[in-house]
Design an enzyme around this catalytic site. Structure first.
Site, short mmCIF file in Angstrom:
data_model
loop_
_atom_site.label_atom_id
_atom_site.label_comp_id
_atom_site.label_asym_id
_atom_site.label_seq_id
_atom_site.Cartn_x
_atom_site.Cartn_y
_atom_site.Cartn_z
N ARG A 133 -52.24 -3.79 -38.96
CA ARG A 133 -51.69 -3.30 -37.50
C ARG A 133 -50.62 -2.21 -37.65
NH1 ARG A 133 -50.60 -8.00 -33.52
NH2 ARG A 133 -50.71 -6.47 -32.18
N GLN A 180 -43.27 -4.07 -27.18
CA GLN A 180 -42.66 -4.35 -28.43
C GLN A 180 -41.90 -3.32 -29.32
OE1 GLN A 180 -46.35 -5.46 -30.82
NE2 GLN A 180 -46.53 -7.42 -29.71
N ASP A 326 -53.61 -8.10 -22.42
CA ASP A 326 -53.72 -9.36 -23.11
C ASP A 326 -55.04 -10.12 -22.47
OD1 ASP A 326 -52.08 -8.86 -25.19
OD2 ASP A 326 -50.34 -10.20 -24.41
N ARG A 399 -56.74 -15.21 -28.28
CA ARG A 399 -57.36 -14.74 -27.06
C ARG A 399 -58.80 -14.88 -27.15
NH1 ARG A 399 -52.70 -14.85 -24.83
NH2 ARG A 399 -50.83 -13.65 -25.59
C1 S3P Z 1 -46.00 -7.96 -26.01
C2 S3P Z 1 -46.45 -6.78 -25.85
C3 S3P Z 1 -47.96 -6.29 -25.91
C4 S3P Z 1 -48.78 -7.60 -25.88
C5 S3P Z 1 -48.51 -8.56 -26.93
C6 S3P Z 1 -46.90 -8.96 -26.63
C7 S3P Z 1 -44.59 -8.28 -26.13
O1 S3P Z 1 -47.88 -5.64 -27.06
O2 S3P Z 1 -50.22 -7.22 -26.19
O3 S3P Z 1 -49.26 -9.66 -26.84
O4 S3P Z 1 -44.21 -9.49 -26.24
O5 S3P Z 1 -43.82 -7.49 -25.94
P1 S3P Z 1 -47.73 -3.96 -27.39
O6 S3P Z 1 -46.29 -3.87 -27.39
O7 S3P Z 1 -48.37 -3.74 -28.51
O8 S3P Z 1 -48.34 -3.47 -26.08
#
Ligand code: S3P
Length: 447
Positions: A133, A180, A326, A399
């Site tokens: 990733r 994130q 998600d 998921r």
């Molecule tokens: C999350 C942010 C999302 C989400 C992930 C959890 C988080 O990802 O898809 O399951 O807890 O901040 P991204 O930050 O890559 O959009």
């Protein structure tokens, strides 16, 4: 209608056509909020008790890494409760081995931000999915603050090595909305002189901003920007995690799709930056009631009730994607039962999640006879279609596995899902929660 779901050897689950789902369902604590509650507990000096913590493997990875970094983390047996003694002003200590984030992008990305300004060397890795990733999105802006991070593919793939250094606050403009990345930068900003601000192209989930503010750290906010000042101190204290709307979405979908169903869920997080699925379900004609019941640590919480509904197709475009990123796999399953076309566009991010969710969902639904086309940045789904029995693969993605299990509940015969173990990433009790709602002969679920 007969109903049958059972666990098979080698991580396979058979989801059979279901009778009506009725009753009150339980979902685990919110995964995103649980990660943050633990991280803020580690940053704070002294004791914090966190209740309702998500018991899945991702959050366990965060708890384990925080322990390796010097926080004391105690899980109460049989309870979703964690007591944590944070490292406070001392900062994280240098661990004597590699830190394993498992399958969890949130663990790795957010903790890069925590360690970037600390003393010592920190090496992060993860499972095969996480090591594929993209990390450049968080490494580049951290480097712009002075972080020293290296790794595979010039620091864009794990394993990643952080050598803690002095950071400086900075203005960031992210090319992709990512909570994130935003979290990593804001947490790094707390230890960097000056102010750190993060602007996103679209608002992503704002749990970090809300939880920092509730922990005594001022966060200045406008529609797309969050700003913190260096030196902000996170306060210790109790934190209560609401139920996970992303987990609830599978139960809501099952209730909406399975004939004769009526299901309620209490104390689920309904943060508007995260609750896009509720608006999309409403636009599809789904009978889902939402009642705001309170606020927990700055997070709105509510009761949801869903009943079987006639659905129509919808379009989800780029603007709507971050609010239900998600939930797009389960939305794809719901769309197979809606009349007309459902178009999901501007969702290229799905290709870099735990699996390539565009490819895994398109393959899974096509194997069940759905009218589905994978697009470069989304999915096009026609309906309504009677799903056929078949064998599908989760691609190791929690998921996707749960979405395809919901498809099995409305298929014309059993759907076998290979690679079921990954469900423990976020929702270890999924089969039990669903099983408690099922009734009638043959409906027993053996988790
Ligand atoms: C999350 C942010 C999302 C989400 C992930 C959890 C988080 O990802 O898809 O399951 O807890 O901040 P991204 O930050 O890559 O959009």
């Amino acid at each position: 209608m007969s109903s049958d779901s059972s666990r098979q050897p080698s991580s396979t689950v058979v989801a059979g056509p279901s009778g009506a789902l009725r009753g009150v369902a339980r979902v685990p604590g919110d995964k995103s909020i649980s990660h943050r509650a633990l991280i803020l507990g580690a940053l704070a000096p002294g004791h914090s008790r966190i209740t309702g913590v998500n018991p899945g493997r991702d959050v366990l990875a965060t708890a384990t890494v925080l322990g390796r970094l010097g926080a004391s983390v105690q899980w109460a047996e049989h309870e979703d409760q964690v007591d944590i003694e944070g490292w406070g002003g001392k900062g994280p200590r240098e661990p004597d081995d590699v830190l394993d984030a498992g399958n969890s992008g949130t663990t790795l990305r957010c903790l890069l931000g925590v360690c970037a300004g600390a003393n010592g060397a920190f090496v992060f890795t993860g499972d095969a999915s996480l090591r594929r990733r993209p990390m450049g999105r968080v490494v580049s802006p951290l480097r712009a603050m002075g972080a020293r991070i290296d790794g595979r593919a010039e620091g864009s793939l794990p394993p990643l090595m952080v050598r803690g250094s002095n950071l400086t606050g900075r203005v960031h403009s992210l090319p992709v909305a990512s909570a994130q990345v935003k979290t990593a930068l804001l947490l790094a900003g707390l230890g960097a002189p000056g102010s750190t601000s993060v602007t996103e192209p679209r608002p992503s989930r704002d749990h970090t901003e809300r939880m920092l503010a509730a922990s005594g750290v001022p966060v200045a906010r406008s529609a797309l920007t969050a700003t913190v000042a260096g030196g902000g101190r996170v306060g210790a204290g109790p934190r209560r995690v609401p139920g996970d709307l992303s987990s609830a979405a599978f139960i809501l979908a099952a209730a909406v799709l399975v004939t004769g169903s009526d299901v309620a869920l209490a104390d689920v997080g309904i943060n508007p930056t995260r609750a896009g699925i509720l608006g999309v379900l409403a636009a599809m004609g789904a009978d889902v009631e939402v009642e705001h019941s309170g606020d927990w640590g700055g997070e709105p919480v509510g009761t949801l009730r869903a009943r079987t509904s006639e659905l129509r197709g919808v379009t989800v475009d780029e603007a709507g994607v971050p609010g239900l990123i998600d939930e797009l796999p389960i939305l794809a399953v719901i769309a197979t039962q809606a009349s007309g076309r459902t178009l999901i566009r501007g969702a290229g991010e799905l290709r870099v999640k735990e699996s390539d969710r565009i490819a895994t969902m398109a393959a899974g639904l096509a194997a069940l006879g759905a009218e589905v086309e994978a697009l470069p940045d989304g999915l096009s789904i026609g309906g309504p279609t009677t799903l056929q029995p078949g064998e599908v693969d989760s691609g190791g993605d929690h998921r996707v596995a749960m979405s395809l299990a919901v498809a099995g509940l409305i298929a014309d015969g059993p759907v076998t899902i290979r690679g079921w173990d990954c469900v423990d990433t976020s929702f270890p009790g999924f089969l039990t929660s669903l099983g408690a709602l099922r009734s009638g002969p043959g409906s027993e679920i053996r988790p």
